[in-house]
Design an enzyme around this catalytic site. Structure first.
Site, PDB file in Angstrom:
ATOM      1  N   TRP A 118     -32.473  64.571  15.628  1.00 19.87           N
ATOM      2  CA  TRP A 118     -32.294  64.429  16.765  1.00 19.87           C
ATOM      3  C   TRP A 118     -33.207  64.625  18.277  1.00 19.87           C
ATOM      4  O   TRP A 118     -33.513  64.447  18.865  1.00 19.87           O
ATOM      5  CB  TRP A 118     -31.111  62.999  17.531  1.00 19.87           C
ATOM      6  CG  TRP A 118     -30.554  62.593  18.089  1.00 19.87           C
ATOM      7  CD1 TRP A 118     -29.815  62.458  19.772  1.00 19.87           C
ATOM      8  CD2 TRP A 118     -31.390  60.690  17.572  1.00 19.87           C
ATOM      9  NE1 TRP A 118     -29.972  61.647  20.322  1.00 19.87           N
ATOM     10  CE2 TRP A 118     -30.500  60.513  19.237  1.00 19.87           C
ATOM     11  CE3 TRP A 118     -31.626  60.530  17.184  1.00 19.87           C
ATOM     12  CZ2 TRP A 118     -31.127  59.643  20.119  1.00 19.87           C
ATOM     13  CZ3 TRP A 118     -31.982  59.509  17.798  1.00 19.87           C
ATOM     14  CH2 TRP A 118     -31.705  58.348  19.129  1.00 19.87           C
ATOM     15  N   GLU A 176     -37.242  61.849  13.701  1.00 21.48           N
ATOM     16  CA  GLU A 176     -36.588  60.853  13.864  1.00 21.48           C
ATOM     17  C   GLU A 176     -37.366  60.352  15.618  1.00 21.48           C
ATOM     18  O   GLU A 176     -36.571  60.898  16.466  1.00 21.48           O
ATOM     19  CB  GLU A 176     -35.243  61.568  14.389  1.00 21.48           C
ATOM     20  CG  GLU A 176     -34.276  62.519  13.068  1.00 21.48           C
ATOM     21  CD  GLU A 176     -32.179  62.028  13.455  1.00 21.48           C
ATOM     22  OE1 GLU A 176     -32.274  61.578  14.027  1.00 21.48           O
ATOM     23  OE2 GLU A 176     -32.814  62.856  12.461  1.00 21.48           O
TER      24      GLU A 176
END
Length: 440
Positions: A142, A194
């Protein structure tokens, strides 16, 4: 929970029917274009780079017994530098921090003169003690996916990225360290972008990412194969952590990707969570859909409704329908909990599918027992959750029972295995990984 027992029987029957409905799709999955089919089961556990700062060391994998239940450790994360090359996100934790004997896998303290210390040296020790265990460097995540889009943009940038990752993590050439000092630690690379053509954590992105992601993986596979040939025929693993939401899945080329990678760790968690600040309270990783779920269902006119209903089974079915072979799919399981506050008991006094007035800070599974309330298992979705009517707090998580249900599902459909984020969320005696590792 308080629903009549015939509901449980109905739910189990529905689960069986759904599994049977998916099975023909699984059986028709495409073959691996690069090698003979590999049907070995995998159980992948994510270990975080920053765990050493909160007291979670590689040694914990031994003391908890996790090392006996896992086939692979994925180490999180490598960063991507602005120039599109692999780079450490924290060199101190990776190979510089001395680990004392009490926290060392082999019981000896690191010294200031050894070329590789920190987590990397502990992983070296772990491999020496457990030579069948695979260790893979995960790139991205992330917080570290900012430069993926640029790194994947051109043939030259893809080749540069792949070469840098292999040089650093496969060949073991770390900055400021003797050449090859870290060779032999890592058995492959996992790509955790991501997300392609999604903003993620404020990342640059665009529609070109969809095909460029496939091309990036293909370049990595080519260079890993060349490195393996140079190493005497070794097969280096290449995996990808891929999304679960149907809209995000639509922005990757599932079929082509599944033919390139050894398997995909499909991130079947965070279906619901604190970003839905007022609820309703649901599961973050339910195996099956529930007929009582108030979330909107996808329709032809609105295939990606906001906070729409989703389940592990539906995610897997979507991957299979998009051309993935079942042996290329690993189901991901969370070792942490999301929570809501200000939740009314509802008709069954369990807080399920109720509105909330706020959210609770995430906790690891090993902290759940200390939270007040009663653990419930929804007979329809096979999800675990905890609710306390006194504090009006609701938690969604996985426990050994819900994990065993997922392992049965994995085996029934012939999926590749399971993955977790992340191992430090487990109890000291490995309650979750002992259920999770049954996929071996």
């Amino acid at each position: 929970m308080s629903r009549p027992s015939h509901h449980r029987r109905t739910a189990l029957a529905a689960a069986a029917v759904l599994s049977l409905a998916i099975a023909p799709i699984a059986a028709a999955g495409p073959a691996n274009a690069h090698a003979a089919p590999d049907t070995s089961k995998v159980s992948v556990g994510y270990m975080t780079q920053w765990g050493v700062y909160s007291g979670y060391y590689t040694k914990n994998l031994v003391t908890s017994g996790a090392v006996h239940k896992l086939t692979e450790i994925d180490y999180a994360f490598s960063n991507i530098a602005p120039d599109g090359t692999c780079a450490s996100a924290d060199a101190w934790a990776d190979w510089q921090k001395p680990i004392d004997g009490a926290n060392s896998v082999d019981g000896t303290s690191d010294t200031w003169t050894q070329p590789v210390a920190g987590n990397f040296h502990q992983l070296q020790e772990l491999k020496k003690a457990y030579p069948d265990l695979k260790i893979v460097m995960s790139v991205g995540g992330w917080s570290e996916s900012t430069n993926f889009s640029a790194a994947a943009a051109t043939p030259e940038s893809r080749a540069k990225f792949a070469q840098s990752c292999i040089d650093m993590y496969i060949n073991g050439n770390l900055p400021g360290v003797a050449p090859g000092a870290a060779a032999g630690i890592f058995d492959g690379i996992a790509i955790d972008w991501e997300y392609p053509n999604e903003v993620g954590n404020g990342n640059p992105h665009g529609p070109q990412d969809t095909h460029n992601f496939t091309l990036l993986l293909a370049e990595l596979r080519k260079q890993l194969d060349a490195a393996g040939a140079a190493a005497g025929g070794k097969h280096y693993l290449l995996t990808a952590d891929t999304p679960s939401g149907a809209e995000k899945v639509s922005k990757i080329e599932v079929g082509p990707i599944s033919k390139i990678v050894d398997w995909m760790n499909v991130m079947t968690f965070d279906f619901n969570g604190p970003w839905e600040t007022t609820g309703p309270t649901e599961s973050q990783s339910n195996l099956f859909p529930s007929p009582f779920d108030p979330a909107p269902r996808p329709t032809r006119s609105n295939p990606y409704p906001d906070n729409g209903e989703i389940s592990v089974a539906e995610v897997v079915a979507n991957y299979l329908a998009h051309g993935a072979s079942p042996r290329k799919i690993a189901v991901s399981i969370p070792f942490y909990a999301h929570g809501w506050t200000g939740v009314a008991p509802g008709p069954h006094n369990d807080g399920l599918f109720q509105s909330a007035t706020g959210v609770a800070a995430d906790v690891n599974y090993n902290q759940i027992a200390a939270q007040p309330g009663t653990v419930h298992h929804d007979p329809f979705s096979r999800a675990a959750y905890k609710y306390d009517p006194a504090t009006k707090t609701y938690w969604t998580f996985d426990d050994p029972q819900s994990i065993r249900d997922k392992v049965l599902f994995i085996k029934a459909l012939g999926l590749r295995g399971d993955m977790t984020w992340s191992l430090e969320g487990d109890t000291a005696d490995g309650q979750l990984v002992n259920a999770f590792g049954l996929a071996q």
